[in-house]
Design a protein around this motif. Structure first.
Motif: not given
Length: 293
Positions: A35-42, A47-51, A67-69, A75-78
């Motif tokens: 799945v290729a995605l564009q305009e993927v924002n945060q 808040s920052v999330l550790p890898d 990566i931020r919250s 969120i999509l993967a979650e």
């Protein structure tokens, strides 16, 4: 092998949380390999999330933003994991979007990601310049092909013309062209196929196969059916040639490959609308191999 691309419009899209869940349902049903995605924002203020807190995430070497919250890809993967649908994913940002977002692109893969590459395609590398452009690519376990997601500028842009970005990409791809593998280039090209002598023709004349043209079964192919950001006269300072319905989103391959189907998705006919762009999904005549040759 099934490939999918979508310009998500992400956090900018009205009611994006509901639309993200709807898009996850599309992925769960179709189970694309890539799945290729564009305009993927945060949000830059989130808040920052550790890898280590990001299941399935693979960081691109040389990309140092955290990566931020509210990262759309995370969120999509979650959501997908909550549906027992597991994808690996990677994300980079290229610039500040709308004055408050880290805006970039992402790839989701069913197989583990083995290699990741990013490449600057614009002349500018100014993070605060909205015309800064990059592309992101992966190679997955057992497959020699490369899969890239890209969001390009406009043909008539005086500062960042399409041709300059394409020339940069072609130079980059020279070292990736292998006899027994294919480069798949997916995304929003901001170049209608019905405008002669511009970006679409340049890509095709450079030897790339348009999967929609090659498909044995296909629909009309239109991925934009209304005026959108970037296509108003004020966005580029110069009116682009356009029609009400355009093909702006493509899946190209560096080699001629058997394409069984090409479908526009998330257009209100095949799955709900989730963005200001519709998506594209293709099924190829090859299977995702179990191991490299």
């Amino acid at each position: 092998m099934k490939l999918m691309t979508l310009n998500t419009h992400s956090l900018v899209e009205p009611d994006y949380a509901s639309k993200t869940r709807k898009f996850a349902q599309v992925i769960q049903k179709e189970l694309p390999d890539i799945v290729a995605l564009q305009e993927v924002n945060q949000s830059q203020s989130a808040s920052v999330l550790p890898d280590v807190m990001l299941p399935g995430y693979v960081r691109c070497i040389g990309f140092d933003r955290q990566i931020r919250s509210d990262n759309y890809a995370m969120i999509l993967a979650e959501i997908l994991r909550g549906m027992d649908c597991y994808y690996y994913w990677t994300w980079i940002s290229a610039k500040t979007g709308y004055g408050k977002y880290d805006e970039g692109m992402a790839l989701l893969t069913r197989k583990p990601i083995e290699r990741i590459r990013q490449h600057l395609i614009s002349r500018t590398d100014d993070y605060e310049n909205w015309k800064t452009r990059k592309m992101l690519g992966v190679q997955v376990q057992g497959c020699p092909d490369w899969f890239f997601t890209v969001h390009m500028g406009w043909w008539n842009d005086e500062e960042e013309p399409f041709r300059g970005q394409w020339d940069s990409m072609e130079e980059f791809f020279r070292s990736y062209r292998k006899k027994d593998s294919t480069i798949w280039l997916m995304g929003d090209f901001n170049s209608p196929d019905n405008v002669k002598g511009q970006g679409y023709e340049l890509v095709c004349n450079s030897g790339w196969q348009d999967s929609w043209k090659a498909a044995e079964t296909k629909d009309e192919g239109f991925t934009v059916e209304k005026e959108i950001d970037g296509w108003r006269d004020s966005d580029t300072g110069k009116a682009e040639q356009k029609t009400d319905r355009m093909r702006l989103d493509y899946i190209f391959s560096s080699e001629k490959r058997k394409i069984l189907t090409s479908e526009v998705i998330c257009n209100g006919k095949k799955y709900p609308v989730v963005s200001d762009h519709c998506g594209v999904m293709i099924t190829t005549g090859q299977k995702m191999p179990d191991k490299q040759n």
